[in-house]
Design a protein around this motif. Structure first.
Motif, PDB file in Angstrom:
ATOM      1  N   ALA A  29      -4.026  50.845  27.902  1.00  0.00           N
ATOM      2  CA  ALA A  29      -4.925  49.844  28.464  1.00  0.00           C
ATOM      3  C   ALA A  29      -4.169  48.878  29.383  1.00  0.00           C
ATOM      4  O   ALA A  29      -2.976  48.617  29.190  1.00  0.00           O
ATOM      5  N   ILE A  30      -4.867  48.389  30.408  1.00  0.00           N
ATOM      6  CA  ILE A  30      -4.338  47.318  31.265  1.00  0.00           C
ATOM      7  C   ILE A  30      -5.398  46.222  31.319  1.00  0.00           C
ATOM      8  O   ILE A  30      -6.551  46.488  31.661  1.00  0.00           O
ATOM      9  N   THR A  31      -5.009  45.009  30.943  1.00  0.00           N
ATOM     10  CA  THR A  31      -5.929  43.871  31.013  1.00  0.00           C
ATOM     11  C   THR A  31      -5.397  42.880  32.038  1.00  0.00           C
ATOM     12  O   THR A  31      -4.245  42.452  31.968  1.00  0.00           O
ATOM     13  N   MET A  32      -6.247  42.566  33.005  1.00  0.00           N
ATOM     14  CA  MET A  32      -5.840  41.692  34.110  1.00  0.00           C
ATOM     15  C   MET A  32      -6.501  40.339  33.926  1.00  0.00           C
ATOM     16  O   MET A  32      -7.731  40.258  33.897  1.00  0.00           O
ATOM     17  N   VAL A  33      -5.691  39.303  33.812  1.00  0.00           N
ATOM     18  CA  VAL A  33      -6.210  37.953  33.588  1.00  0.00           C
ATOM     19  C   VAL A  33      -5.993  37.127  34.849  1.00  0.00           C
ATOM     20  O   VAL A  33      -4.851  36.978  35.295  1.00  0.00           O
ATOM     21  N   GLY A  34      -7.047  36.615  35.434  1.00  0.00           N
ATOM     22  CA  GLY A  34      -6.891  35.828  36.663  1.00  0.00           C
ATOM     23  C   GLY A  34      -7.793  34.610  36.654  1.00  0.00           C
ATOM     24  O   GLY A  34      -8.971  34.716  36.303  1.00  0.00           O
ATOM     25  N   ASP A  35      -7.264  33.459  37.059  1.00  0.00           N
ATOM     26  CA  ASP A  35      -8.091  32.253  36.974  1.00  0.00           C
ATOM     27  C   ASP A  35      -9.040  32.084  38.156  1.00  0.00           C
ATOM     28  O   ASP A  35     -10.001  31.331  38.083  1.00  0.00           O
ATOM     29  N   GLU A  36      -8.797  32.801  39.258  1.00  0.00           N
ATOM     30  CA  GLU A  36      -9.759  32.709  40.358  1.00  0.00           C
ATOM     31  C   GLU A  36     -10.983  33.570  40.012  1.00  0.00           C
ATOM     32  O   GLU A  36     -10.862  34.560  39.294  1.00  0.00           O
ATOM     33  N   PRO A  37     -12.154  33.197  40.536  1.00  0.00           N
ATOM     34  CA  PRO A  37     -13.351  33.977  40.192  1.00  0.00           C
ATOM     35  C   PRO A  37     -13.441  35.303  40.950  1.00  0.00           C
ATOM     36  O   PRO A  37     -14.298  36.120  40.656  1.00  0.00           O
ATOM     37  N   HIS A  38     -12.535  35.515  41.929  1.00  0.00           N
ATOM     38  CA  HIS A  38     -12.659  36.665  42.816  1.00  0.00           C
ATOM     39  C   HIS A  38     -11.760  37.817  42.395  1.00  0.00           C
ATOM     40  O   HIS A  38     -10.719  37.617  41.794  1.00  0.00           O
ATOM     41  N   MET A  39     -12.156  39.030  42.817  1.00  0.00           N
ATOM     42  CA  MET A  39     -11.235  40.160  42.776  1.00  0.00           C
ATOM     43  C   MET A  39     -10.108  39.848  43.779  1.00  0.00           C
ATOM     44  O   MET A  39     -10.280  39.031  44.671  1.00  0.00           O
ATOM     45  N   PRO A  40      -8.933  40.517  43.608  1.00  0.00           N
ATOM     46  CA  PRO A  40      -7.792  40.189  44.472  1.00  0.00           C
ATOM     47  C   PRO A  40      -8.135  40.285  45.964  1.00  0.00           C
ATOM     48  O   PRO A  40      -8.821  41.214  46.389  1.00  0.00           O
ATOM     49  N   TYR A  41      -7.665  39.307  46.722  1.00  0.00           N
ATOM     50  CA  TYR A  41      -7.919  39.311  48.161  1.00  0.00           C
ATOM     51  C   TYR A  41      -6.644  38.940  48.901  1.00  0.00           C
ATOM     52  O   TYR A  41      -5.690  38.418  48.322  1.00  0.00           O
ATOM     53  N   ASN A  42      -6.673  39.207  50.200  1.00  0.00           N
ATOM     54  CA  ASN A  42      -5.506  39.084  51.061  1.00  0.00           C
ATOM     55  C   ASN A  42      -5.387  37.647  51.573  1.00  0.00           C
ATOM     56  O   ASN A  42      -6.313  37.142  52.206  1.00  0.00           O
ATOM     57  N   ARG A  43      -4.244  36.985  51.316  1.00  0.00           N
ATOM     58  CA  ARG A  43      -4.142  35.570  51.695  1.00  0.00           C
ATOM     59  C   ARG A  43      -3.745  35.283  53.152  1.00  0.00           C
ATOM     60  O   ARG A  43      -4.191  34.268  53.707  1.00  0.00           O
ATOM     61  N   PRO A  44      -2.877  36.089  53.792  1.00  0.00           N
ATOM     62  CA  PRO A  44      -2.435  35.678  55.139  1.00  0.00           C
ATOM     63  C   PRO A  44      -3.557  35.318  56.111  1.00  0.00           C
ATOM     64  O   PRO A  44      -3.408  34.359  56.873  1.00  0.00           O
ATOM     65  N   PRO A  45      -4.697  36.026  56.121  1.00  0.00           N
ATOM     66  CA  PRO A  45      -5.738  35.632  57.079  1.00  0.00           C
ATOM     67  C   PRO A  45      -6.331  34.243  56.810  1.00  0.00           C
ATOM     68  O   PRO A  45      -7.027  33.707  57.676  1.00  0.00           O
ATOM     69  N   LEU A  46      -6.067  33.650  55.648  1.00  0.00           N
ATOM     70  CA  LEU A  46      -6.707  32.361  55.329  1.00  0.00           C
ATOM     71  C   LEU A  46      -6.320  31.279  56.331  1.00  0.00           C
ATOM     72  O   LEU A  46      -7.130  30.422  56.667  1.00  0.00           O
ATOM     73  N   SER A  47      -5.070  31.323  56.808  1.00  0.00           N
ATOM     74  CA  SER A  47      -4.632  30.289  57.753  1.00  0.00           C
ATOM     75  C   SER A  47      -4.804  30.745  59.201  1.00  0.00           C
ATOM     76  O   SER A  47      -4.467  29.994  60.117  1.00  0.00           O
ATOM     77  N   LYS A  48      -5.275  31.977  59.369  1.00  0.00           N
ATOM     78  CA  LYS A  48      -5.379  32.550  60.720  1.00  0.00           C
ATOM     79  C   LYS A  48      -6.830  32.973  60.974  1.00  0.00           C
ATOM     80  O   LYS A  48      -7.660  32.143  61.318  1.00  0.00           O
ATOM     81  N   GLU A  49      -7.133  34.260  60.780  1.00  0.00           N
ATOM     82  CA  GLU A  49      -8.451  34.797  61.144  1.00  0.00           C
ATOM     83  C   GLU A  49      -9.604  34.103  60.405  1.00  0.00           C
ATOM     84  O   GLU A  49     -10.648  33.845  60.998  1.00  0.00           O
ATOM     85  N   ARG A 299      16.651  34.631  44.091  1.00  0.00           N
ATOM     86  CA  ARG A 299      15.823  33.787  44.959  1.00  0.00           C
ATOM     87  C   ARG A 299      14.374  34.224  44.838  1.00  0.00           C
ATOM     88  O   ARG A 299      14.102  35.406  44.628  1.00  0.00           O
ATOM     89  N   ARG A 300      13.456  33.268  45.023  1.00  0.00           N
ATOM     90  CA  ARG A 300      12.054  33.646  45.196  1.00  0.00           C
ATOM     91  C   ARG A 300      11.842  33.960  46.664  1.00  0.00           C
ATOM     92  O   ARG A 300      12.459  33.354  47.534  1.00  0.00           O
ATOM     93  N   VAL A 301      10.983  34.912  46.975  1.00  0.00           N
ATOM     94  CA  VAL A 301      10.705  35.261  48.361  1.00  0.00           C
ATOM     95  C   VAL A 301       9.189  35.274  48.548  1.00  0.00           C
ATOM     96  O   VAL A 301       8.500  36.127  48.009  1.00  0.00           O
ATOM     97  N   GLU A 302       8.696  34.294  49.324  1.00  0.00           N
ATOM     98  CA  GLU A 302       7.242  34.190  49.513  1.00  0.00           C
ATOM     99  C   GLU A 302       6.801  34.960  50.751  1.00  0.00           C
ATOM    100  O   GLU A 302       6.318  34.364  51.711  1.00  0.00           O
ATOM    101  N   HIS A 303       7.036  36.258  50.723  1.00  0.00           N
ATOM    102  CA  HIS A 303       6.590  37.111  51.820  1.00  0.00           C
ATOM    103  C   HIS A 303       5.577  38.098  51.278  1.00  0.00           C
ATOM    104  O   HIS A 303       5.708  38.573  50.157  1.00  0.00           O
ATOM    105  N   TRP A 304       4.688  38.470  52.124  1.00  0.00           N
ATOM    106  CA  TRP A 304       3.609  39.375  51.756  1.00  0.00           C
ATOM    107  C   TRP A 304       4.124  40.753  51.288  1.00  0.00           C
ATOM    108  O   TRP A 304       3.460  41.429  50.512  1.00  0.00           O
ATOM    109  N   SER A 305       5.291  41.156  51.760  1.00  0.00           N
ATOM    110  CA  SER A 305       5.821  42.474  51.387  1.00  0.00           C
ATOM    111  C   SER A 305       6.316  42.498  49.939  1.00  0.00           C
ATOM    112  O   SER A 305       6.460  43.570  49.338  1.00  0.00           O
TER     113      SER A 305
END
Ligand SMILES: Cc1cc2nc3c(=O)[nH]c(=O)nc-3n(C[C@H](O)[C@H](O)[C@H](O)COP(=O)(O)OP(=O)(O)OC[C@H]3O[C@@H](n4cnc5c(N)ncnc54)[C@H](O)[C@@H]3O)c2cc1C
Ligand code: SF4
Lengths: 411, 62
Positions: A29-49, A299-305
């Motif tokens: 089994a895999i249980t995914m716990v997320g506090d946002e109400p949405h299914m996973p979405y792509n963040r980079p367009p939030l500040s652009k498109e 190091r933490r790396v905050e890149h989309w890749s």
């Protein structure tokens, strides 16, 4: 296969982890716990498109792979505590989830400025709701915008705001140049020039001391609407909309009390395992991992890749442990890559420019046009960044193979 | 296997080209060209390309 893997954080890192757990052969089994109400979405367009109104929100959702179709989604649910010794995670609905394996994918949230003043009119950009709220604010006629923080997200938001027709856009930063921390001086200067030519104003070398609000509203305590940004030299910049893009804070509070190093994200070993526990791994922005390609400093790396790269490696390590396979995995050694779109130009980076900021060479072009910049450490190329149009970005790609085959840097 | 790229989304990032050079490439102007009926042996590559596309523009149909 029996047992359960809990994935905490249902964004890109969490989704990719679930998919890669299946790819690595986990059929429990895999249980995914997320506090946002949405299914996973792509963040980079939030500040652009998305901010520009060019991409509808619905276009951002990731399409989960078929192999992950039977994942149990607990959305709108927050992990509030973990007991690693007992292998349980406690959720905000009071329930406790026992696990055999745990994936930490809770990412980051925007850092907020602690200085006094009203809260209304002050924005950050991390979630869909944030981007929607900021777009509504930016599209009101005649607004004056102050962006605090000249990093990638701040510069993208400033560029998008100008593109939306906002007539006064000012970026404030205590550092002398935009994006100078990750990219160094040469590109910082070139970027400053490009932004200024496109009507973005900069106030650099100055911090923010506070915010002014509506007269009549209480001076502190969060009442009222912002009307101005008070700089550390006392100057007041009038503002109807403030965007705070001053870095981010890791969502690790729920892991406290387990003796982990949570000083900057969650520390992992070279296999992305946490706290010396082979059944706990971390992925994405929150993971502070040593990269065997470089100096081995975590190091933490905050890149989309990174969510995808970490998920692939961590899933293999976790499934090998849970199934008792004796797989000796090579240490994690991703080639980081990121891009940023500002106005009509793109920044495209491969490798780790931040490690080579003291030895920067122009590889092609010039800083006023399309340019390709190389970052070196110990004489070795450790990163390339292209600035300009699509051709420049593809020019950077030509160095990708060289960056990939270079020997590891030693500290 | 049928590969579909939503060209309204694609912004010519070229990440797919690194992941699956047999299927995706860039023309002289830096625009994406791709093989839409790719051989099934390339499925892993194409899945990787779909993962790394910043615009999530790549779909594999059947
Ligand atoms: C506006 C913006 C623009 C960007 N642009 C670019 C770009 O152009 N190029 C680039 O390379 N990168 C860009 N990035 C970075 C990239 O989007 C991130 O690296 C990536 O989203 C990280 O994914 P993640 O899954 O690790 O973390 P996140 O996306 O932060 O996901 C963590 C998830 O966990 C949830 N969560 C947190 N705490 C808990 C808890 N206790 N319980 C349950 N759930 C929890 C959060 O709500 C969130 O949904 C951008 C990021 C932002 C915000
Ligand atoms: S990675 Fe995506 S956006 Fe980039 S060229 Fe390929 S399909 Fe287009």
């Amino acid at each position: 296969m029996t047992g359960r893997i809990v994935v905490a954080g249902a964004s890109m890192g969490g989704l990719r982890a679930a998919e890669q757990l299946r790819a690595a052969g986990w059929s429990g089994a895999i249980t995914m716990v997320g506090d946002e109400p949405h299914m996973p979405y792509n963040r980079p367009p939030l500040s652009k498109e998305v901010l520009a109104g060019k991409a509808p929100f619905e276009s951002l959702a990731f399409t989960p792979k078929a192999a992950a179709a039977d994942v149990e989604w607990r959305l709108g649910t927050r992990a509030v505590a973990a007991r690693l010794a007992e292998r349980t995670v406690t959720l905000d609905d009071g329930s406790t989830l026992p696990y055999d394996g745990l994936v930490i994918a809770t990412g980051m949230r925007p850092r907020r400025l602690g200085c006094p003043g009203p809260l209304t009119g002050r924005h950050t950009v991390r979630t869909l709701a944030d981007a929607q709220g900021l777009r509504d604010a930016l599209t009101r006629p005649g607004v004056r915008v102050v962006v605090v923080g000249a990093g990638f997200i701040g510069c993208e938001v400033a560029a998008t705001a100008v593109g939306l027709g906002v007539r006064e856009v000012t970026v404030v930063d205590p550092l002398p140049l935009p994006m100078v921390g990750p990219l160094g001086e040469q590109l910082g200067r070139a970027l400053l020039k490009r932004h200024e030519e496109r009507r973005v104003r900069f106030v650099l070398g100055t911090g923010v001391a506070g915010f002014e609000g509506d007269p009549g509203a209480p001076p502190s305590g969060g009442g009222g609407r912002v009307t101005g940004v008070v700089l550390s030299d006392g100057t007041v910049l009038p503002a109807d909309v403030v965007v705070e893009s001053v870095g981010s804070v890791a969502n690790v509070e729920w892991l406290e009390g387990n003796g982990l190093d949570l000083s900057d994200g969650v520390l992992t070993d070279g296999q992305l395992r946490v706290g010396g526990r082979p059944e706990v791994v971390a992925v994405g922005d929150v993971a502070r991992f040593p990269n065997a390609r470089y100096d081995g400093v975590p190091r933490r790396v905050e890149h989309w890749s990174i969510p995808t790269d970490t998920a692939k490696h961590a899933a293999k390590a976790l499934v090998a442990h849970l199934t008792g396979a004796q797989a000796e995995l090579a240490p994690f050694a991703p080639l980081p890559t990121f891009w940023s779109d500002q106005h009509e130009f793109r920044l495209q980076s491969f490798g780790a420019p931040v490690l080579g900021k003291d030895d920067v060479r122009i590889l092609d072009g010039d800083l006023d046009g399309d340019v390709l910049v190389g970052y070196h450490a110990g004489g070795l190329l450790v990163g390339v960044v292209a600035l300009g149009g699509q051709a420049a970005a593809m020019g950077a790609a030509r160095y990708r193979a060289q960056l990939l085959k270079q020997p590891a840097l030693t500290a | 296997m049928k590969v579909v790229v939503d060209m309204n989304k694609c912004q010519d990032h070229g990440q797919c080209v690194f992941a699956a050079p047999d299927v995706f490439s860039m023309d002289d102007e830096g625009h994406l060209v791709y093989v839409s009926d790719a051989d099934d042996t390339l499925r892993d590559e194409v899945e990787e390309a779909a993962d790394v596309c910043p615009l999530q523009a790549i779909r594999i149909e059947a």
